[in-house]
Design a protein around this motif. Structure first.
Motif, PDB file in Angstrom:
ATOM      1  N   GLY A 199      -3.490  -3.156  -5.462  1.00  0.00           N
ATOM      2  CA  GLY A 199      -3.607  -2.403  -6.414  1.00  0.00           C
ATOM      3  C   GLY A 199      -4.929  -1.598  -6.256  1.00  0.00           C
ATOM      4  N   ASN A 200      -5.728  -1.881  -4.922  1.00  0.00           N
ATOM      5  CA  ASN A 200      -6.933  -1.305  -4.513  1.00  0.00           C
ATOM      6  C   ASN A 200      -6.734   0.234  -4.133  1.00  0.00           C
ATOM      7  OD1 ASN A 200      -8.375  -3.277  -5.154  1.00  0.00           O
ATOM      8  ND2 ASN A 200      -8.096  -4.749  -3.365  1.00  0.00           N
ATOM      9  N   ALA A 201      -5.631   0.401  -3.882  1.00  0.00           N
ATOM     10  CA  ALA A 201      -5.021   1.947  -3.424  1.00  0.00           C
ATOM     11  C   ALA A 201      -3.798   2.296  -4.339  1.00  0.00           C
ATOM     12  CB  ALA A 201      -5.053   2.111  -1.886  1.00  0.00           C
ATOM     13  N   GLN A 202      -3.648   3.468  -4.653  1.00  0.00           N
ATOM     14  CA  GLN A 202      -2.446   3.951  -5.250  1.00  0.00           C
ATOM     15  C   GLN A 202      -1.226   4.631  -4.414  1.00  0.00           C
ATOM     16  OE1 GLN A 202      -5.848   4.434  -6.762  1.00  0.00           O
ATOM     17  NE2 GLN A 202      -4.874   2.141  -7.671  1.00  0.00           N
ATOM     18  N   VAL A 203      -1.753   5.172  -3.298  1.00  0.00           N
ATOM     19  CA  VAL A 203      -0.750   5.838  -2.457  1.00  0.00           C
ATOM     20  C   VAL A 203      -1.211   5.802  -1.008  1.00  0.00           C
ATOM     21  CG1 VAL A 203       0.455   7.897  -2.162  1.00  0.00           C
ATOM     22  CG2 VAL A 203      -0.461   7.702  -4.417  1.00  0.00           C
ATOM     23  N   ASP A 204       0.015   5.372  -0.132  1.00  0.00           N
ATOM     24  CA  ASP A 204      -0.179   5.914   1.111  1.00  0.00           C
ATOM     25  C   ASP A 204       0.077   7.089   1.534  1.00  0.00           C
ATOM     26  OD1 ASP A 204      -0.013   5.784   3.894  1.00  0.00           O
ATOM     27  OD2 ASP A 204       1.512   4.353   4.126  1.00  0.00           O
ATOM     28  N   LEU A 205      -0.828   8.233   1.863  1.00  0.00           N
ATOM     29  CA  LEU A 205      -0.676   9.680   2.032  1.00  0.00           C
ATOM     30  C   LEU A 205       0.427  10.001   2.752  1.00  0.00           C
ATOM     31  CD1 LEU A 205      -2.030  12.231   1.207  1.00  0.00           C
ATOM     32  CD2 LEU A 205      -3.145  12.136   3.604  1.00  0.00           C
ATOM     33  N   VAL A 206       0.573   9.371   4.038  1.00  0.00           N
ATOM     34  CA  VAL A 206       1.369   9.785   4.949  1.00  0.00           C
ATOM     35  C   VAL A 206       2.983   9.648   4.395  1.00  0.00           C
ATOM     36  CG1 VAL A 206       2.464   9.457   7.177  1.00  0.00           C
ATOM     37  CG2 VAL A 206       0.135   9.302   6.876  1.00  0.00           C
ATOM     38  N   GLY A 207       2.861   8.561   3.569  1.00  0.00           N
ATOM     39  CA  GLY A 207       4.499   8.527   2.797  1.00  0.00           C
ATOM     40  C   GLY A 207       5.524   7.993   3.527  1.00  0.00           C
ATOM     41  N   GLY A 208       5.252   7.358   4.763  1.00  0.00           N
ATOM     42  CA  GLY A 208       6.225   6.977   5.624  1.00  0.00           C
ATOM     43  C   GLY A 208       6.844   5.511   5.175  1.00  0.00           C
ATOM     44  N   GLY A 209       5.851   4.900   4.487  1.00  0.00           N
ATOM     45  CA  GLY A 209       6.446   3.456   4.278  1.00  0.00           C
ATOM     46  C   GLY A 209       5.445   2.331   4.776  1.00  0.00           C
ATOM     47  N   VAL A 210       5.664   1.237   4.089  1.00  0.00           N
ATOM     48  CA  VAL A 210       4.906   0.015   4.575  1.00  0.00           C
ATOM     49  C   VAL A 210       5.237  -0.354   6.075  1.00  0.00           C
ATOM     50  CG1 VAL A 210       4.598  -0.975   2.190  1.00  0.00           C
ATOM     51  CG2 VAL A 210       6.418  -1.702   3.775  1.00  0.00           C
ATOM     52  N   ASP A 211       4.465  -1.020   6.860  1.00  0.00           N
ATOM     53  CA  ASP A 211       4.776  -1.606   7.881  1.00  0.00           C
ATOM     54  C   ASP A 211       5.719  -2.714   8.015  1.00  0.00           C
ATOM     55  OD1 ASP A 211       3.398  -3.786   7.703  1.00  0.00           O
ATOM     56  OD2 ASP A 211       1.730  -3.467   8.711  1.00  0.00           O
ATOM     57  N   PRO A 212       6.497  -2.995   9.271  1.00  0.00           N
ATOM     58  CA  PRO A 212       7.590  -3.850   9.226  1.00  0.00           C
ATOM     59  C   PRO A 212       7.112  -5.282   8.895  1.00  0.00           C
ATOM     60  CG  PRO A 212       7.402  -2.869  11.540  1.00  0.00           C
ATOM     61  CD  PRO A 212       6.294  -2.206  10.719  1.00  0.00           C
ATOM     62  N   GLN A 213       6.073  -5.835   9.052  1.00  0.00           N
ATOM     63  CA  GLN A 213       5.714  -7.041   8.557  1.00  0.00           C
ATOM     64  C   GLN A 213       5.438  -7.091   6.862  1.00  0.00           C
ATOM     65  OE1 GLN A 213       3.858  -5.347  11.113  1.00  0.00           O
ATOM     66  NE2 GLN A 213       4.886  -6.785  12.695  1.00  0.00           N
ATOM     67  N   THR A 214       4.967  -5.943   6.455  1.00  0.00           N
ATOM     68  CA  THR A 214       4.764  -5.802   4.998  1.00  0.00           C
ATOM     69  C   THR A 214       6.329  -5.791   4.256  1.00  0.00           C
ATOM     70  OG1 THR A 214       2.695  -4.921   5.261  1.00  0.00           O
ATOM     71  CG2 THR A 214       3.639  -4.779   3.023  1.00  0.00           C
ATOM     72  N   GLN A 215       7.109  -4.926   5.079  1.00  0.00           N
ATOM     73  CA  GLN A 215       8.378  -4.728   4.705  1.00  0.00           C
ATOM     74  C   GLN A 215       9.183  -6.337   4.647  1.00  0.00           C
ATOM     75  OE1 GLN A 215      11.023  -1.753   6.421  1.00  0.00           O
ATOM     76  NE2 GLN A 215      12.500  -3.206   6.756  1.00  0.00           N
ATOM     77  N   ALA A 216       9.079  -7.064   5.475  1.00  0.00           N
ATOM     78  CA  ALA A 216       9.825  -8.284   5.420  1.00  0.00           C
ATOM     79  C   ALA A 216       8.925  -9.321   4.215  1.00  0.00           C
ATOM     80  CB  ALA A 216       9.381  -9.185   6.819  1.00  0.00           C
ATOM     81  N   GLN A 217       7.870  -9.021   4.158  1.00  0.00           N
ATOM     82  CA  GLN A 217       7.110  -9.900   3.145  1.00  0.00           C
ATOM     83  C   GLN A 217       7.619  -9.411   2.000  1.00  0.00           C
ATOM     84  OE1 GLN A 217       2.958  -9.163   2.738  1.00  0.00           O
ATOM     85  NE2 GLN A 217       2.770 -10.316   0.705  1.00  0.00           N
TER      86      GLN A 217
END
Length: 594
Positions: free
Chosen positions: A302-320
């Protein structure tokens, strides 16, 4: 991304353009339908997977706090007249107001075009050649000076007629507007005393566009940030990005190139003139050049609200996330008129020979590419250029291989027909996009099996189209025969997706999006036919026909119909995944409870 020329548009077409919207459901899977549809703009609550694809999550009018955007790499430009990334089109609406824009909403609601600077959508003449807009009363810049129609005209001039200064954006207006009689308009920097006569400003609140040919999508075109007003006296050309004059709800407090931008409320913005903006946070911070893993951690915390590029989280975070039901409940997975593909450069030998291009088509293992991009959650395997959620899409597969896993025998046969035993070339990708580089690596391995040796070279995303892949002379000189790319519709119609990437007349020396340098007169004519056709169904059929002709040329290798996989922090308000901006969250009214 975020782009005619024959026959007059009838009055019927003029009416039709006001109702053209993008269909948000996919024809490929029920999953696509469930994640890319939903027209409600009601609050969707604060939890539940895909809640923001169905409505506005955590709807709130709470003011205060700091909303933090983070991005990997840097933008091409924050200058509204010099950008061509969907996420900057989206973000720029915080500080700039185009003539029209898209309302915040999910599914079809998010594709609805509404007036912004203008009082209403355009008033079009019976022949479709003249479009008139009246500005709202009481509009002001952040310094308190009035916004005029002349400022909108100047914004179009600097963004479309000065490629030596502002080369990143599309040139739709230059292609569509009537030429000056005699000497063509040289742009505001080369000809400061000149005037683009095809745009008239009879008074300070009226702007009139005169087109060469009817164009059914013109109301969509003026939603581009290229119509965000710019006062000529304040324009410093390439330096304007350092001191942008704001017309939106926020203004720039500071800007550090490649590091950070800080926006604060524009006290001269009047909500009475603006029915769609809320002006909630006390501050908006955009942090640049942040590692993707760090962005993901900041979102989860919750230290950032938005990833500006909007492509989504990286594969490691996705798996988590996928392994944790609580985290997964705060995700959104949606199509957004986006395609992941590889372009084959016809200006680089031996890819000027279609047989060599066919060899590439047959060699690629698309399932392996899909896996490298994050699996089905990040997109379905694609065999056409027109995405399934853009009207006109047709299912077909001209370069079919078993299970989409490539066919070495067919690839080698095509290579032999090209007169080659092997090929050595360069495959470009964007440095900051780890999954794009991973996809390129997968393609490299598949090509090597059939004798095509592709060296992967990485270039910064902020200059990818301006200086490398999108600069045809550079690409040819450096033997860049293959180019990784992702593309979202400029607006949700077949023209809004296809024109800039398949029209030979849109090829530019810098900031070029037609990466293969495709210039087929038959395709160009079909684009013109569609753009001027008064019948929506007929237009959509033509876009499907264009798609087939493009694929017949074998200049693009469609890889996946991209899906975002976004995480939404609990402390962010007014989050809604919008198809108008490639499935990203709509950045217009995001606030925070923090």
């Amino acid at each position: 991304m975020r782009r005619s020329r024959t026959v007059a548009l009838t009055a019927m077409a003029a009416a039709a353009v006001l109702v053209v919207t993008g269909c948000s459901s996919s024809k490929k899977s029920d999953d696509a339908k469930s994640t890319a549809t939903g027209s409600s703009t009601e609050a969707a609550g604060g939890s539940g997977a895909n809640a923001a694809t169905k409505g506005i999550v955590n709807a709130s009018d709470k003011k205060g706090g700091t909303v933090t955007f983070e991005m990997k790499g840097t933008p091409d430009s924050l200058d509204p007249g010099n950008t061509y990334y969907a996420y900057i089109y989206n973000f720029s609406r915080l500080y700039g107001r185009p003539l029209t824009t898209f309302q915040p909403g999910a599914g079809d609601a998010g594709n609805k075009l509404v007036p912004d600077l203008a009082e209403s959508l355009g008033q079009v003449s019976p022949d479709g050649l003249t479009w008139t807009y009246k500005l709202r009363k009481g509009l002001k810049y952040d310094d308190g000076t009035p916004i005029t129609s002349k400022d909108v005209k100047y914004a179009v001039e600097r963004s479309n007629f000065a490629p030596e200064v502002n080369s990143n954006g599309p040139t739709y207006f230059k292609e569509l507007l009537v030429d000056n009689e005699g000497t063509p308009y040289a742009g505001p920097y080369k000809d400061k005393t000149g005037d683009l006569k095809s745009i008239e400003t009879p008074d300070d609140t009226t702007i009139v566009f005169h087109l060469k040919h009817a164009f059914a999508d013109f109301d969509y075109l003026v939603s581009a940030p290229q119509t965000v007003p710019v006062p000529q006296a304040k324009d410093t050309g390439a330096e304007y990005v350092k001191k942008i004059v704001a017309s939106g709800a926020f203004k720039f407090e500071s800007y550090e190139d490649g590091k950070q931008a800080v926006l604060v409320p524009n006290t001269n913005w009047d909500p009475a003139t603006d029915p769609i903006r809320k002006q909630l946070p006390d501050k908006i911070v955009l942090r640049m050049n942040i590692d993707q893993a760090t962005i993901d951690k900041d979102l989860l915390a919750g230290n950032a609200q938005v990833d500006l590029v909007g492509g989504g989280v990286d594969p490691q975070t996705q798996a988590q996330i996928l392994q944790n039901p609580k985290l997964k409940a705060s995700t959104d997975n949606a199509y957004g008129g986006r395609k992941v593909y590889m372009a084959i450069n016809t200006e680089v030998a031996p890819f000027d020979n279609i047989e060599c291009r066919k060899a590439v088509q047959f060699a690629v293992d698309k399932v392996s590419v899909q896996t490298s991009l994050g699996g089905p959650v990040r997109g379905q395997v694609a065999n056409t250029m027109l995405p399934p959620d853009i009207p006109g899409h047709q299912d077909f597969n001209l370069w079919e291989t078993k299970d989409n896993k490539g066919d070495e025998a067919k690839a080698k046969e095509a290579l032999k027909a090209c007169g080659k035993d092997s090929i050595t070339t360069v495959l470009s990708a964007r440095t900051e996009r780890a999954t794009e580089v991973a996809a390129a690596t997968s393609i490299q391995a598949a090509l090597k099996k059939v004798g095509i040796n592709a060296e992967i070279q990485q270039f910064p995303q902020g200059k990818y189209l301006a200086d490398s892949a999108g600069a045809p002379a550079f690409a040819k000189e450096h033997n860049i025969g293959l180019m990784m790319m992702q593309w979202g519709a400029d607006w949700p119609t077949g023209y809004g997706f296809l024109q800039q990437i398949v029209d030979g007349r849109a090829i530019k020396a810098s900031g070029n999006s037609n990466l293969p340098s495709l210039n087929d007169p038959a395709i160009n004519k079909l684009l013109d036919d569609a753009a001027t056709n008064p019948d929506r169904a007929a237009r959509e059929k033509i876009y499907g026909d264009i798609d087939k002709k493009v694929m017949e040329q074998a200049v693009y290798v469609p890889l996946t119909d991209f899906k975002v996989f976004l995480y939404r922090p609990d402390n962010a308000t007014n989050l809604v995944s919008t198809p108008a901006f490639s499935g990203e969250y709509d950045y217009l009214n995001i606030g925070t409870t923090k």
